[in-house]
Design a protein around this motif. Structure first.
Motif, PDB file in Angstrom:
ATOM      1  N   GLY A  71       0.962  -1.128   0.043  1.00 53.65           N
ATOM      2  CA  GLY A  71      -0.245   0.060   0.019  1.00 53.65           C
ATOM      3  C   GLY A  71       0.784   1.372  -0.009  1.00 53.65           C
ATOM      4  N   VAL A  72       0.160   2.571   0.384  1.00 55.23           N
ATOM      5  CA  VAL A  72       0.774   3.746   0.231  1.00 55.23           C
ATOM      6  C   VAL A  72       0.668   4.363   1.746  1.00 55.23           C
ATOM      7  CG1 VAL A  72      -1.275   4.710  -0.721  1.00 55.23           C
ATOM      8  CG2 VAL A  72       0.997   5.908  -1.174  1.00 55.23           C
ATOM      9  N   VAL A  73       1.737   4.857   1.977  1.00 54.73           N
ATOM     10  CA  VAL A  73       1.971   5.801   3.174  1.00 54.73           C
ATOM     11  C   VAL A  73       2.675   6.938   2.798  1.00 54.73           C
ATOM     12  CG1 VAL A  73       2.543   6.117   5.735  1.00 54.73           C
ATOM     13  CG2 VAL A  73       1.973   3.864   4.727  1.00 54.73           C
ATOM     14  N   ASN A  74       2.108   8.167   2.834  1.00 57.38           N
ATOM     15  CA  ASN A  74       2.554   9.410   2.389  1.00 57.38           C
ATOM     16  C   ASN A  74       3.418   9.485   1.132  1.00 57.38           C
ATOM     17  OD1 ASN A  74       1.927  10.751   4.766  1.00 57.38           O
ATOM     18  ND2 ASN A  74       3.614  10.249   5.846  1.00 57.38           N
TER      19      ASN A  74
ATOM     20  N   THR B 146     -10.253  -2.891  -4.467  1.00 50.72           N
ATOM     21  CA  THR B 146      -9.368  -2.093  -5.005  1.00 50.72           C
ATOM     22  C   THR B 146      -9.377  -2.150  -6.611  1.00 50.72           C
ATOM     23  OG1 THR B 146      -7.568  -3.699  -4.930  1.00 50.72           O
ATOM     24  CG2 THR B 146      -7.799  -2.689  -2.849  1.00 50.72           C
ATOM     25  N   THR B 147      -8.244  -1.511  -7.046  1.00 48.05           N
ATOM     26  CA  THR B 147      -8.118  -1.675  -8.555  1.00 48.05           C
ATOM     27  C   THR B 147      -7.295  -3.075  -8.882  1.00 48.05           C
ATOM     28  OG1 THR B 147      -6.064  -0.367  -8.435  1.00 48.05           O
ATOM     29  CG2 THR B 147      -8.162   0.905  -9.133  1.00 48.05           C
ATOM     30  N   ASP B 148      -6.935  -3.261 -10.202  1.00 47.87           N
ATOM     31  CA  ASP B 148      -6.457  -4.672 -10.388  1.00 47.87           C
ATOM     32  C   ASP B 148      -4.789  -4.429 -10.219  1.00 47.87           C
ATOM     33  OD1 ASP B 148      -8.844  -5.996 -11.167  1.00 47.87           O
ATOM     34  OD2 ASP B 148      -8.446  -5.680 -13.136  1.00 47.87           O
ATOM     35  N   TYR B 149      -4.139  -3.323 -10.474  1.00 53.64           N
ATOM     36  CA  TYR B 149      -2.659  -3.205 -10.405  1.00 53.64           C
ATOM     37  C   TYR B 149      -2.199  -2.245  -9.338  1.00 53.64           C
ATOM     38  CZ  TYR B 149      -3.597  -5.491 -14.969  1.00 53.64           C
ATOM     39  OH  TYR B 149      -4.013  -6.206 -16.001  1.00 53.64           O
ATOM     40  N   ASN B 150      -1.136  -2.686  -8.753  1.00 50.92           N
ATOM     41  CA  ASN B 150      -0.250  -1.491  -8.039  1.00 50.92           C
ATOM     42  C   ASN B 150       1.148  -1.928  -8.004  1.00 50.92           C
ATOM     43  OD1 ASN B 150      -0.013  -3.401  -5.843  1.00 50.92           O
ATOM     44  ND2 ASN B 150      -1.398  -2.273  -4.513  1.00 50.92           N
TER      45      ASN B 150
ATOM     46  N   GLY C 124      10.225   4.184  -5.841  1.00 47.15           N
ATOM     47  CA  GLY C 124       9.941   4.424  -4.455  1.00 47.15           C
ATOM     48  C   GLY C 124       8.489   4.914  -4.400  1.00 47.15           C
ATOM     49  N   ARG C 125       7.856   5.493  -5.480  1.00 50.09           N
ATOM     50  CA  ARG C 125       6.669   5.895  -5.193  1.00 50.09           C
ATOM     51  C   ARG C 125       5.619   4.849  -5.480  1.00 50.09           C
ATOM     52  NH1 ARG C 125       5.984  11.291  -6.227  1.00 50.09           N
ATOM     53  NH2 ARG C 125       3.725  10.761  -5.678  1.00 50.09           N
ATOM     54  N   TYR C 126       4.616   4.820  -4.787  1.00 50.94           N
ATOM     55  CA  TYR C 126       3.399   3.992  -5.093  1.00 50.94           C
ATOM     56  C   TYR C 126       2.630   4.419  -6.232  1.00 50.94           C
ATOM     57  CZ  TYR C 126      -1.108   1.563  -4.002  1.00 50.94           C
ATOM     58  OH  TYR C 126      -2.020   0.674  -4.078  1.00 50.94           O
TER      59      TYR C 126
ATOM     60  N   GLY D 216      -1.062  10.421  -1.325  1.00 50.17           N
ATOM     61  CA  GLY D 216       0.106  10.822  -1.958  1.00 50.17           C
ATOM     62  C   GLY D 216       0.365   9.734  -3.002  1.00 50.17           C
ATOM     63  N   GLY D 217      -0.409   8.757  -3.384  1.00 50.69           N
ATOM     64  CA  GLY D 217      -0.042   7.874  -4.518  1.00 50.69           C
ATOM     65  C   GLY D 217      -0.376   8.453  -5.851  1.00 50.69           C
ATOM     66  N   ILE D 218       0.133   7.774  -6.713  1.00 52.00           N
ATOM     67  CA  ILE D 218      -0.285   7.924  -8.015  1.00 52.00           C
ATOM     68  C   ILE D 218      -1.260   7.225  -8.578  1.00 52.00           C
ATOM     69  CG2 ILE D 218       0.846   7.967 -10.334  1.00 52.00           C
ATOM     70  CD1 ILE D 218       3.651   8.942  -9.038  1.00 52.00           C
ATOM     71  N   GLY D 219      -1.961   7.607  -9.052  1.00 54.82           N
ATOM     72  CA  GLY D 219      -3.407   7.030  -9.747  1.00 54.82           C
ATOM     73  C   GLY D 219      -3.496   7.305 -11.245  1.00 54.82           C
TER      74      GLY D 219
END
Ligand SMILES: [Mg+2]
Ligand SMILES: [Mg+2]
Lengths: 177, 177
Positions: free
Chosen positions: A67-70, B62-66, B71-73, B107-110
């Motif tokens: 998952g995502v934190v900050n 959730t969505t299908d992909y992550n 370092g970025r989600y 703060g994630g990228i979607g």
């Protein structure tokens, strides 16, 4: 008087409770991944219903949680033991180690939640250290992680009422996010 | 002369191919989540085999992909249409929108990968824009995303040999990571 987890909850249940708490309170988005299953046959007893009648578990290729934190990507698995002096490495799997290596290499944050259920103690333990111990064990080294090492190098997760396993503060302080 | 995806591959197959390529080449760790299934009954025809004989699909949360890029989600879903002039919103689901709102808030990228299969055109489209269009549609607005908007506000994913749907460059340039 053996306690299995806090308030009688299993480890996975406690993590799910924490994740729900973080989601609702806008602190983090962390989900457990579904168990991968290959579906071979599906029946349709009526138009609105699909009943899977033949399926098999398949080997996962990742850990259970991410998952995502900050904005930062986090990734972990959870392991428990009744032992009081060590966490056996047989609780870990090569695909989890390989996945966490890949995560670290791409700048993600990786760790384990280690539960010593008979001590009612829970630790966040960085993936980098576990990978190192794992790789050495493959070359004939120790087949477990000593409790003393976990309590020294890990960060203990404090008991709380809600959520009972509040691992986010440990995560944020350890990885400085 | 209708083409379904590049080299005859479906959209999901193309994304999986790209993800494998990124993993092997140390560019990113991105996985498709397994479909969530509730298992009701398991048979054990022999000691080493578990055969699921009753199970049901459950609604994903959730969505299908992550995964992780530098370092970025990152988090996305993929949608395709045979339409040439718009992507119908009926391809999207409330739980996907809600999840991506949570991701952005933390703060994630979607984003979405939008495929116009009959045009053989593929776009990366930011979740923020799609959420906005979705929310307006719930209040009586348009029930689709016009192709013109996608091609203007999205970023086209270029065709390549390997991987055929190389969406990482579009992702990195759009979100500056
Ligand atoms: Mg586990
Ligand atoms: Mg999808």
């Amino acid at each position: 008087n053996v306690r299995y987890g806090k308030r009688g909850m299993g480890l996975e249940e406690m993590i799910n409770e924490a994740n729900s708490y973080y989601l609702v309170n806008h602190l983090a988005v962390i989900h457990k991944k579904p168990t991968p299953i290959t579906v071979v046959h599906v029946d349709y007893p009526d138009r609105s219903m699909a009943k899977i009648t033949e399926a098999y578990y398949v080997q996962p290729s990742t850990t259970d949680y991410n998952g995502v934190v900050n904005g930062r990507y986090i990734d972990f698995d959870a392991k428990e033991t009744k032992n009081k002096t060590n966490m056996p490495l047989k609780n870990f799997h090569q695909h989890q180690i390989t996945h966490l290596k890949n995560v670290l290499e791409n700048g993600g944050i990786g760790f384990f939640i280690l539960a010593f259920t008979n001590l009612a103690e829970y630790y966040l333990f960085p993936a980098a250290l576990l990978i190192d111990i794992w790789d050495k064990s493959q070359l004939g080294g120790e087949k477990s992680v000593p409790y003393n090492l976990v309590s020294k190098q890990g960060i203990q997760i404090n008991s709380k009422m809600i959520p009972s396993l509040d691992y986010l503060p440990a995560l944020k302080s350890f990885f400085k996010i």
